[in-house]
Scaffold this motif. Structure first.
Motif, mmCIF file in Angstrom:
data_model
loop_
_atom_site.group_PDB
_atom_site.id
_atom_site.type_symbol
_atom_site.label_atom_id
_atom_site.label_comp_id
_atom_site.label_asym_id
_atom_site.label_seq_id
_atom_site.Cartn_x
_atom_site.Cartn_y
_atom_site.Cartn_z
ATOM 1 N N THR A 103 -0.661 0.715 0.820
ATOM 2 C CA THR A 103 -1.071 -0.569 0.240
ATOM 3 C C THR A 103 -1.938 -1.394 1.177
ATOM 4 O O THR A 103 -2.663 -2.270 0.734
ATOM 5 C CB THR A 103 0.152 -1.405 -0.142
ATOM 6 O OG1 THR A 103 0.816 -1.830 1.056
ATOM 7 C CG2 THR A 103 1.126 -0.618 -1.001
ATOM 8 N N THR A 105 -1.437 -3.889 2.537
ATOM 9 C CA THR A 105 -0.987 -5.281 2.541
ATOM 10 C C THR A 105 0.506 -5.435 2.813
ATOM 11 O O THR A 105 0.964 -6.537 3.106
ATOM 12 C CB THR A 105 -1.300 -5.949 1.200
ATOM 13 O OG1 THR A 105 -0.698 -5.190 0.150
ATOM 14 C CG2 THR A 105 -2.804 -6.022 0.969
ATOM 15 N N THR A 106 1.247 -4.355 2.721
ATOM 16 C CA THR A 106 2.686 -4.429 2.983
ATOM 17 C C THR A 106 2.936 -4.189 4.457
ATOM 18 O O THR A 106 2.586 -3.137 4.988
ATOM 19 C CB THR A 106 3.437 -3.366 2.161
ATOM 20 O OG1 THR A 106 3.170 -3.559 0.784
ATOM 21 C CG2 THR A 106 4.936 -3.466 2.420
ATOM 22 N N GLU A 107 3.547 -5.152 5.114
ATOM 23 C CA GLU A 107 3.832 -4.991 6.523
ATOM 24 C C GLU A 107 5.132 -5.696 6.872
ATOM 25 O O GLU A 107 5.562 -6.629 6.193
ATOM 26 C CB GLU A 107 2.698 -5.505 7.405
ATOM 27 C CG GLU A 107 2.477 -6.998 7.390
ATOM 28 C CD GLU A 107 1.418 -7.424 8.391
ATOM 29 O OE1 GLU A 107 0.857 -8.509 8.208
ATOM 30 O OE2 GLU A 107 1.156 -6.696 9.364
#
Length: 119
Positions: A103, A105-107
């Motif tokens: 993604t 954006t997923t962290e």
């Protein structure tokens, strides 16, 4: 609960070594690039090392190149930061970061572990 669990910080004399560990809880590192950052009070967080999700490539900041090694144990689903020849300028709070390669954006961030280099 999804989180990163860090361990291994502490007090060490100049020239000494420490190994930091970062383990995921609630997810796996299989599809995450993992990085170590560090932050000194009132300064920006500094990216110091990254390892790819497959563990086949690493990058380092110039400030730690040749002294620090990031590695990944897929069997234990753990990422390590081996720090050798530590100097007082390495004193900081060290953070583990996992970024999804799917993604982008997923962290997730660890809680931070203090490393102090002093005689």
């Amino acid at each position: 609960q999804v989180q990163l669990v860090e361990s291994g910080g502490g007090l060490v004399q100049p020239g000494g070594s420490l190994r930091l560990s970062c383990t995921p809880s609630g997810f796996s590192f299989d599809s995450y690039a993992v990085s170590w950052y560090r932050q000194v009070l009132r300064k920006e967080r500094e990216l110091i090392a990254t390892i790819t999700s497959r563990g086949d490539s690493t990058t380092y900041a110039d400030s730690v190149k040749g002294r620090f090694t990031i590695s990944k144990d897929n069997g234990k689903d753990t990422v390590y930061l081996q720090m050798n020849n530590l100097q007082p300028d390495d004193t900081a709070v060290y953070y583990c970061n996992a970024l999804s390669v799917a993604t982008i954006t997923t962290e997730y961030w660890g809680q931070g572990t203090q490393v102090t280099v002093s005689s």
